[in-house]
Scaffold this motif. Structure first.
Motif, PDB file in Angstrom:
ATOM      1  N   THR A  18       0.845  -1.197   0.000  1.00  9.46           N
ATOM      2  CA  THR A  18       0.000   0.000   0.000  1.00  9.46           C
ATOM      3  C   THR A  18       0.882   1.250   0.000  1.00  9.46           C
ATOM      4  O   THR A  18       1.732   1.418   0.875  1.00  9.46           O
ATOM      5  N   VAL A  19       0.657   2.086  -1.021  1.00 10.82           N
ATOM      6  CA  VAL A  19       1.381   3.361  -1.156  1.00 10.82           C
ATOM      7  C   VAL A  19       0.385   4.487  -0.903  1.00 10.82           C
ATOM      8  O   VAL A  19      -0.659   4.554  -1.553  1.00 10.82           O
ATOM      9  N   VAL A  20       0.698   5.362   0.045  1.00 15.04           N
ATOM     10  CA  VAL A  20      -0.143   6.537   0.307  1.00 15.04           C
ATOM     11  C   VAL A  20       0.635   7.770  -0.118  1.00 15.04           C
ATOM     12  O   VAL A  20       1.842   7.872   0.137  1.00 15.04           O
ATOM     13  N   VAL A  21      -0.051   8.704  -0.787  1.00 15.37           N
ATOM     14  CA  VAL A  21       0.613   9.954  -1.191  1.00 15.37           C
ATOM     15  C   VAL A  21      -0.297  11.138  -0.864  1.00 15.37           C
ATOM     16  O   VAL A  21      -1.504  11.090  -1.115  1.00 15.37           O
ATOM     17  N   SER A  22       0.306  12.186  -0.287  1.00 16.82           N
ATOM     18  CA  SER A  22      -0.460  13.402  -0.009  1.00 16.82           C
ATOM     19  C   SER A  22      -0.366  14.366  -1.187  1.00 16.82           C
ATOM     20  O   SER A  22       0.500  14.225  -2.050  1.00 16.82           O
ATOM     21  N   SER A  23      -1.271  15.354  -1.205  1.00 12.59           N
ATOM     22  CA  SER A  23      -1.442  16.241  -2.367  1.00 12.59           C
ATOM     23  C   SER A  23      -1.574  15.403  -3.640  1.00 12.59           C
ATOM     24  O   SER A  23      -0.903  15.642  -4.652  1.00 12.59           O
ATOM     25  N   ALA A  24      -2.481  14.429  -3.582  1.00 10.91           N
ATOM     26  CA  ALA A  24      -2.573  13.406  -4.627  1.00 10.91           C
ATOM     27  C   ALA A  24      -3.132  13.932  -5.943  1.00 10.91           C
ATOM     28  O   ALA A  24      -2.930  13.317  -6.983  1.00 10.91           O
ATOM     29  N   ALA A  25      -3.841  15.065  -5.924  1.00  9.86           N
ATOM     30  CA  ALA A  25      -4.357  15.617  -7.181  1.00  9.86           C
ATOM     31  C   ALA A  25      -3.345  16.540  -7.835  1.00  9.86           C
ATOM     32  O   ALA A  25      -3.578  17.041  -8.930  1.00  9.86           O
ATOM     33  N   GLY A  26      -2.216  16.782  -7.175  1.00 10.94           N
ATOM     34  CA  GLY A  26      -1.231  17.755  -7.661  1.00 10.94           C
ATOM     35  C   GLY A  26      -0.253  17.151  -8.656  1.00 10.94           C
ATOM     36  O   GLY A  26      -0.350  15.976  -9.041  1.00 10.94           O
ATOM     37  N   ALA A  27       0.703  17.988  -9.065  1.00 10.02           N
ATOM     38  CA  ALA A  27       1.639  17.598 -10.131  1.00 10.02           C
ATOM     39  C   ALA A  27       2.461  16.378  -9.746  1.00 10.02           C
ATOM     40  O   ALA A  27       2.556  15.408 -10.500  1.00 10.02           O
ATOM     41  N   VAL A  28       3.057  16.393  -8.569  1.00  9.42           N
ATOM     42  CA  VAL A  28       3.890  15.271  -8.130  1.00  9.42           C
ATOM     43  C   VAL A  28       3.007  14.101  -7.685  1.00  9.42           C
ATOM     44  O   VAL A  28       3.178  12.962  -8.134  1.00  9.42           O
TER      45      VAL A  28
END
Ligand code: NDP
Length: 334
Positions: free
Chosen positions: A150-160
């Motif tokens: 499971t990979v979680v990423v914040s600011s997921a709608a952003g460029a990175v």
């Protein structure tokens, strides 16, 4: 020929006291420079607005030198060569480089990267540019995701963040985003193909994170920081990896959230590693090759917020720092 045209630039004229204001910038008219020996003159088509610029506006010590006052704001651009004194680049070539907040930029040819105009030019400032490479280096080299994790990423709608989640899916992982608002979360799941997205502006963020990560968290790609970081620490699996890419929640205000749950790093034997993408030069070529190919195939999708005209760059930049962008924030200059 170029002498008859007019260059326009945005300068930083004062350092922000607290949040950045439009009055910290000034629009300046200048002569169009000539291509130097061994170099080119580029007409910038798009300017990239990036969170790192906020840090450079301060005087304080960082990994990059502060933006000098009364000079052109530093920034990535993509554009067309309009004058060349270089054997490497010819008039009509499309290039990406650090052209700055201005209409025309002149400099050595080695400082520009030729791009393939078969993809839309703007993508070379986003998914197939610095933000995409940041996602690739941070997720693959530091996060080391394995299928089924499971990979979680914040600011997921952003460029990175948008690229991180899509790369995680391509690597066979469960991808969970965190983003601000129902519309961004819907986009992350329905358009980008993440498995789930947690709206951090809705109530009970921890409960939502728990529901979205029933098997815990193996990789947390951090873009934002703040309280969310503590919540994620509570859900780390043994030997989790945390690529520490950004901490945007503290950039504009300078107010830093004090992390509480540090012992969770020990208990989970986690690896946390900060990184700066410009220091991973040997990884740019393989990253850009994969990203370009996946975008061309439609397996990596992206979205852009495009401000029109150089004069609107300061307003768009401030908006991006407050989450008013939806995808990569750009300024269209032609
Ligand atoms: P984004 O396209 O993700 O735009 C910024 C987003 O940050 C906003 O849309 C907003 O999304 C979110 N945001 C702003 N304020 C807050 C807050 N207080 N709390 C939570 N979210 C907030 O920008 P990038 O993709 O260009 O950059 C993402 C991160 O990656 C940044 O931290 C940046 O500094 C970092 N970065 C690091 C690099 C490196 O080499 N280490 C290189 C490039 C980028 P929302 O509406 O979802 O809140």
């Amino acid at each position: 020929m170029s002498a008859q045209k007019q260059n326009r630039q945005i300068h930083l004229v004062s350092r922000p006291q607290g949040s950045v204001q439009e009055s910290n910038f000034r629009l300046v008219e200048a002569a169009v420079p000539a291509a130097p020996e061994g170099g080119v003159l580029v007409r910038n088509h798009y300017l990239s607005l990036d969170p790192y610029m906020r840090g450079r506006m301060n005087e304080t010590k960082s990994y990059a030198a502060p933006q000098p006052l009364n000079s052109v704001m530093v920034g990535g651009t993509v554009g067309e060569v309009v004058e060349s004194r270089s054997s490497e680049l010819k008039v009509g070539d499309f290039v990406a480089g650090m052209g700055g907040w201005q209409l025309y930029a002149a400099g050595p040819a080695v400082e520009w990267r030729k791009v393939d105009p078969r993809l839309p030019l703007s993508v070379y400032l986003g998914a197939v540019g610095m933000p995409g490479v940041t996602a690739w280096v941070g997720l693959l080299d530091i996060g080391e995701p394995k299928p089924g994790e499971t990979v979680v990423v914040s600011s997921a709608a952003g460029a990175v963040g948008s690229v991180v989640g899509q790369l995680a899916k391509i690597r066979g992982c469960r991808a969970v985003g965190v983003a601000g608002g129902a519309e961004k979360c819907r986009y992350v799941v329905e358009e980008l193909g993440f498995d789930a997205c947690v709206d951090y502006k809705a109530p009970d963020v921890y409960g939502r994170l728990e529901a979205a990560t029933p098997n815990g968290i193996d990789v947390y790609f951090e873009n934002v920081g703040g309280e969310l970081f503590d919540m994620v620490l509570r859900r780390l699996n043994a030997f989790a990896r945390i690529p520490l890419c950004g901490w945007i929640s503290g950039y504009d205000t300078g107010q830093q959230y004090a992390v509480r749950n540090v012992p969770a790093l020990l208990i989970s034997r986690a690896k946390l590693q900060g990184f700066i993408v410009s220091e991973h030069q040997s990884r740019w070529a393989p990253a850009l090759a994969e990203l370009g190919s996946e975008v061309a195939k439609g397996r990596i999708k992206y979205r852009e917020s495009i401000a029109e005209g150089l004069e609107n760059a300061p307003k768009a930049f401030i908006g991006m720092l407050h989450g008013r962008n939806f995808g990569k924030q750009l300024v269209k200059l032609v």
